[in-house]
Design a protein around this motif. Structure first.
Motif, short mmCIF file in Angstrom:
data_model
loop_
_atom_site.label_atom_id
_atom_site.label_comp_id
_atom_site.label_asym_id
_atom_site.label_seq_id
_atom_site.Cartn_x
_atom_site.Cartn_y
_atom_site.Cartn_z
N PRO A 54 0.83 -1.21 0.00
CA PRO A 54 0.00 0.00 0.00
C PRO A 54 0.86 1.26 0.00
O PRO A 54 2.01 1.24 0.44
N LEU A 55 0.25 2.36 -0.43
CA LEU A 55 0.98 3.62 -0.57
C LEU A 55 0.07 4.77 -0.18
O LEU A 55 -1.01 4.94 -0.74
N VAL A 56 0.50 5.57 0.79
CA VAL A 56 -0.21 6.81 1.12
C VAL A 56 0.11 7.82 0.03
O VAL A 56 1.27 8.05 -0.31
N GLY A 57 -0.92 8.42 -0.55
CA GLY A 57 -0.73 9.29 -1.71
C GLY A 57 -0.43 10.73 -1.35
O GLY A 57 -0.43 11.14 -0.20
N GLY A 58 -0.20 11.51 -2.40
CA GLY A 58 -0.01 12.95 -2.27
C GLY A 58 1.44 13.36 -2.21
O GLY A 58 2.22 12.82 -1.42
N HIS A 59 1.80 14.32 -3.07
CA HIS A 59 3.18 14.82 -3.06
C HIS A 59 3.22 16.35 -3.18
O HIS A 59 4.29 16.95 -3.12
N GLU A 60 2.07 16.96 -3.37
CA GLU A 60 1.97 18.42 -3.49
C GLU A 60 1.18 18.91 -2.29
O GLU A 60 0.04 18.48 -2.09
N GLY A 61 1.76 19.80 -1.48
CA GLY A 61 1.00 20.21 -0.31
C GLY A 61 1.69 21.24 0.56
O GLY A 61 2.85 21.62 0.33
N ALA A 62 0.96 21.67 1.59
CA ALA A 62 1.44 22.68 2.52
C ALA A 62 0.84 22.42 3.89
O ALA A 62 -0.26 21.87 4.01
N GLY A 63 1.58 22.81 4.95
CA GLY A 63 1.07 22.58 6.29
C GLY A 63 1.89 23.31 7.33
O GLY A 63 2.63 24.24 7.04
#
Length: 369
Positions: A54-63
């Motif tokens: 399995p793979l947690v997605g998402g590579h574009e973001g801010a926090g």
């Protein structure tokens, strides 16, 4: 701690929102509370294999940084950060020569393993990787400090997220990889989240003629609003018209940013490119090992054309992310209108369906904490 995240559990499967166990940050790592994540075609490519599931997605973001591990020096608790899907170690050959988009730490993009080794997401006793070792589709994520860039806390999180991939890649494909000069003719194939920013970069570089090619009318309309001089629904239409408008010379720079690259679109860009001109290949196919370049080598040689692959728009995240945000603050880079729709994490599959249907320039996941 517990966190909700959108993950892929296998090839050709839809995204599933699941609960994961998340470790505390280790040495050199930070815990980020994700605020916004972008829906990029690269995450969609992950559904077609070549990744570790399995793979947690998402590579574009801010926090916001919530906690730091031992030895963290780049950021502090409470800092607002951009999440960079290519880390910048600062010491490898590529970083030291100003090419940090090629940082050796980027090798973990596929496995999702952190630079220090191992995984921080777990479920039912199984280690879970994260897209590009970032996992922005999670409410919280532990990432290496070399994968975050501190930003001005007054800047909207949506702006920060946008420049971590789509804007930087499109802008850099023109300015850095294409080396577009004032007066050049530029043709952009594909006008989604990356291509629309390539169009704007060409306009900003004072290109003499900017053309956009995309089968989706709404994207062409957005390209016109962004400054494109001419728009076309097919490569054939663009080739016939632009060849005449350039008096048989062709385009100085063609940029391929379509969602799924094929040999046909690469050949079309190659044929439209003038002698001594440049084809910038930014997009990829669903299978990154697929042969998407099938061109006459004799023409490449005799016409002295160049084909340039471009990762992250040749950008250096630590330098170019703040630079793009300063441009936006100064009103010289428009970002707000790039956001077409916002989605809750649970609606992520609808977001990708909208992207594939051509409804969005950029869709965003807005995390609800």
């Amino acid at each position: 701690m517990k966190t909700k995240a959108a993950a892929l559990t296998g090839v050709h499967r839809d995204w599933e929102v699941l609960e994961f166990d998340l470790d505390d940050p280790g040495p050199g790592e930070v815990l980020v509370q994700m605020k916004v994540a972008g829906l990029c075609h690269s995450d969609k490519h992950a559904k077609f294999g070549g990744m570790t599931y399995p793979l947690v997605g998402g590579h574009e973001g801010a926090g916001v940084v919530e906690a730091v591990g031992d030895g963290v020096s780049r950021v502090s608790i409470g800092d607002h950060v951009a999440v960079s899907w290519i880390p910048s170690c600062g010491t490898c050959r590529w970083c030291a020569s100003g090419q940090s988009n090629l940082c050796d730490l980027g090798a973990n993009m596929v496995t999702g393993e952190l630079a220090n080794g191992g995984f921080r997401f777990h479920r039912d006793g199984t280690d879970i990787g994260a897209m590009a070792a970032t996992g922005t589709f999670s409410q919280f994520s532990v990432v290496d400090q070399r994968s975050v860039v501190k930003v001005d806390p007054t800047i909207p999180f949506e702006w920060v997220s946008l420049v971590t991939c789509g804007v930087a890649t499109g802008w850099g494909s023109v300015v850095n990889a294409g080396e577009v000069k004032a007066g050049d003719t530029v043709a952009v194939y594909g006008c989604g989240g990356i291509g629309s920013n390539a169009v704007r970069a060409a306009v900003g570089a004072n290109a003499g003629l900017v053309a956009a090619i995309d089968p989706v009318e709404s994207k062409l309309e957005f390209a016109k609003q962004s400054g494109a001089d001419f728009v076309y629904t097919s490569a054939e239409e663009a080739h016939a018209d632009l060849w005449e408008r350039t008096y048989g010379v062709g385009a100085d720079v063609t940029v391929v940013t379509v969602g799924v690259v094929t040999s046909e679109v690469v050949r079309a860009a190659f044929e439209l490119t003038r002698k001594g001109g440049t084809v910038v290949l930014t997009g990829v196919s669903d299978d990154v090992m697929e042969n998407t370049i099938e061109l006459p080598g004799g023409i490449l040689t005799l016409f002295q054309k160049r084909i340039v692959g471009s990762l992250y728009g040749h950008c250096n995240p630590l330098v170019d992310i703040p630079r793009l945000l300063r441009m936006a603050q100064a009103g010289k880079l428009v970002l707000d209108d790039l956001v077409t729709r916002r989605y809750a994490l649970e609606d992520i599959n609808q977001g990708f369906d909208d992207m594939l249907a051509g409804h969005n320039i950029r869709g965003l996941i807005v995390h609800d904490h």
